[in-house]
Design an enzyme around this catalytic site. Structure first.
Site, PDB file in Angstrom:
ATOM      1  N   LYS A 109       0.896  -1.039   0.167  1.00 47.85           N
ATOM      2  CA  LYS A 109      -0.068  -0.092   0.075  1.00 47.85           C
ATOM      3  C   LYS A 109       0.812   1.150   0.049  1.00 47.85           C
ATOM      4  O   LYS A 109       2.011   1.276   0.555  1.00 47.85           O
ATOM      5  CB  LYS A 109      -0.944  -0.047   1.347  1.00 47.85           C
ATOM      6  CG  LYS A 109      -2.091   0.977   1.110  1.00 47.85           C
ATOM      7  CD  LYS A 109      -3.068   0.023   0.187  1.00 47.85           C
ATOM      8  CE  LYS A 109      -4.541   0.752   0.380  1.00 47.85           C
ATOM      9  NZ  LYS A 109      -5.387  -0.363   0.221  1.00 47.85           N
ATOM     10  N   SER A 353      -8.494  -5.452 -10.842  1.00 48.94           N
ATOM     11  CA  SER A 353      -7.128  -5.165 -11.079  1.00 48.94           C
ATOM     12  C   SER A 353      -6.347  -6.102 -11.781  1.00 48.94           C
ATOM     13  O   SER A 353      -5.605  -6.148 -12.615  1.00 48.94           O
ATOM     14  CB  SER A 353      -6.388  -4.675  -9.729  1.00 48.94           C
ATOM     15  OG  SER A 353      -6.774  -3.271  -9.720  1.00 48.94           O
TER      16      SER A 353
HETATM   17  N1  GLU Z   1      -7.371   0.066  -3.230  1.00 52.87           N
HETATM   18  C1  GLU Z   1      -7.846  -1.157  -3.319  1.00 52.87           C
HETATM   19  C2  GLU Z   1      -7.968  -1.781  -2.299  1.00 52.87           C
HETATM   20  O1  GLU Z   1      -7.644  -1.709  -1.176  1.00 52.87           O
HETATM   21  C3  GLU Z   1      -7.581  -1.795  -4.776  1.00 52.87           C
HETATM   22  C4  GLU Z   1      -6.255  -2.406  -4.594  1.00 52.87           C
HETATM   23  C5  GLU Z   1      -5.589  -2.790  -6.023  1.00 52.87           C
HETATM   24  O2  GLU Z   1      -6.743  -2.842  -7.189  1.00 52.87           O
HETATM   25  O3  GLU Z   1      -4.642  -3.109  -6.256  1.00 52.87           O
HETATM   26  O4  GLU Z   1      -8.120  -3.356  -2.316  1.00 52.87           O
END
Ligand code: GLU
Length: 419
Positions: A109, A353
């Site tokens: 993250k 994704s």
């Molecule tokens: N930010 C999103 C999550 O917390 C998507 C993360 C992604 O697609 O890599 O799952």
């Protein structure tokens, strides 16, 4: 730390759940110890020229929690409360989320400490490009793949892609996901997290023997996750009686016209304040309204030991990351409320994704119907695995989800070994 202690750190809250699951499944303590320590933490200072000519320095973060099951994956958040602890917790959640969803990824993250509403588009672009450049050795199509999170969207992903393409001297769209469609994004990605919330809701309702049609739902948060979730739930015949965002909360026992609410926010700077299709209620009342299904899809730490007892829903589906504190878990469990945990309930976003990344690698793009049918399969498979783990270990779905994830991660750690 005991279950009842207050967790001041978000990462400690993650570790509390990890410990509970580890104990129940008898996880190898060496594996648990590896997961207690994120693989890589990067902090950068980003000096950026503001529109008035002054230079401000922003703090940027990226934490790679684990790469045992594949390259690390996870979003980039723009918010004032972004800090090392929060990013570390969110990165660890991505490790578990990707494992729960059976994706060939580890977890990461990132974030920048800023209020995206307080900056012009030009300032945001310069800050974003500075961040991408500073992280050029962290991000990579087979190394660490960012995506949108709170406060970011396809717009920021496009700037980051452009910056990385420039420094790397090649066009590698798979280095980032959640991109606009015209530059390599996937159909269905924008609605994917909300769609995953909807599928998980239907799966849970089936197990609980509750008919979706006519069931009442409250959705907290009306951004990308909340608005799509509310729309998709109402398309399933679920009656959305409560909605809210950071500006206002609304309740209407007869159901809210979600299409009208979305149209309203589109013409009102993306916020709900002033919506006339329901009665405005105080923000702290939204989560405790009468309903069958509660979807917290805004912030972390909103269901706590102070309000958990007042929740009336039979089912909670966590659209946000970390909406329930570890102290609230036993209260929710003792009330026999079924809670589909964040690492399962909001895994729809990272699942699509993954589809985007696969399409980028292949250079071949799927129609939306194909994305959605593959999405359905993945979500239902993940839900069934978590349900089975919770039944086998006679525990909550949350701890079941951690167990399902840890079983897979443990294999990755063992098979790859250590020095
Ligand atoms: N930010 C999103 C999550 O917390 C998507 C993360 C992604 O697609 O890599 O799952």
């Amino acid at each position: 730390m005991s279950q009842t202690a207050q967790h001041n750190s978000m990462f400690e809250a993650v570790l509390a759940r990890l410990d509970t699951a580890a104990k129940l499944m008898n996880l190898n303590p060496e594996v648990a110890n590896i997961l207690r320590n994120p693989a890589r933490q990067v902090k950068v200072s980003l000096p950026v020229v503001m529109d008035n000519g002054s230079i401000r320095v922003f703090e940027g973060y990226r934490t790679v929690h684990s790469t045992h099951l594949g390259p690390s994956k996870g979003g980039i958040r723009y918010a004032m409360d972004v800090n090392a602890d929060e990013v570390m917790a969110l990165a660890a959640w991505m490790t578990f989320k990707c494992a729960v969803a059976n994706l060939p990824y580890g977890g990461a993250k990132g974030g920048i400490q800023l209020d995206p509403r307080a900056h012009s588009v030009g300032e945001l672009e310069r800050i974003t490009r500075a961040y991408a450049l500073a992280m050029k050795d962290v991000f990579g199509v087979n190394r660490d793949i960012p995506a949108p999170d709170m406060g970011t969207s396809g717009r920021e992903m496009a700037w980051i892609l452009d910056e990385l393409n420039k420094v790397n001297g090649e066009d590698a769209p798979g280095v980032i996901t959640g991109k606009p469609i015209s530059i390599g994004g996937s159909l269905g990605r924008d609605a994917a997290t909300g769609r995953g919330v909807m599928i998980n809701t239907l799966c849970a309702l089936e197990k609980m023997g509750i008919t979706a049609k006519g069931a009442k739902a409250v959705v907290q948060g009306f951004g990308n996750v909340g608005a799509h979730a509310a729309r998709l739930l109402s398309e399933q015949g679920i009656c959305v009686v409560g909605i809210g965002d950071h500006t206002a909360s609304y309740y209407n026992a007869n159901g809210i016209d979600i299409t009208a609410a979305i149209a309203y926010t589109n013409s009102n700077n993306k916020v709900l304040k002033g919506f006339t299709g329901a009665t405005e209620i105080p923000a702290d009342q939204l989560l405790i309204q009468a309903c069958d299904i509660l979807v917290p899809a805004a912030l972390q730490n909103v269901i706590t030991s102070s309000n958990a007892d007042a929740i009336k829903a039979k089912l909670i589906v966590e659209g946000a990351n970390g909406p329930t504190t570890p102290e609230a878990d036993p209260i929710i469990n003792s009330k026999k409320i079924i809670c589909v945990p964040d690492i399962l309930a909001n895994s729809g976003g990272v699942t699509v994704s993954y589809f985007e990344w696969v399409q980028n690698k292949a250079g071949y793009y799927w129609p939306e119907s194909e994305v959605n049918s593959k999405h359905d399969l993945k979500m239902r498979e993940a839900f069934e695995q978590v349900w089975a783990a919770s039944q086998n270990y006679k525990t909550s779905l949350r701890i079941g989800a951690y167990i399902a994830a840890l079983q897979k991660i443990e294999q990755g750690v063992r098979l790859k070994g250590a020095y």
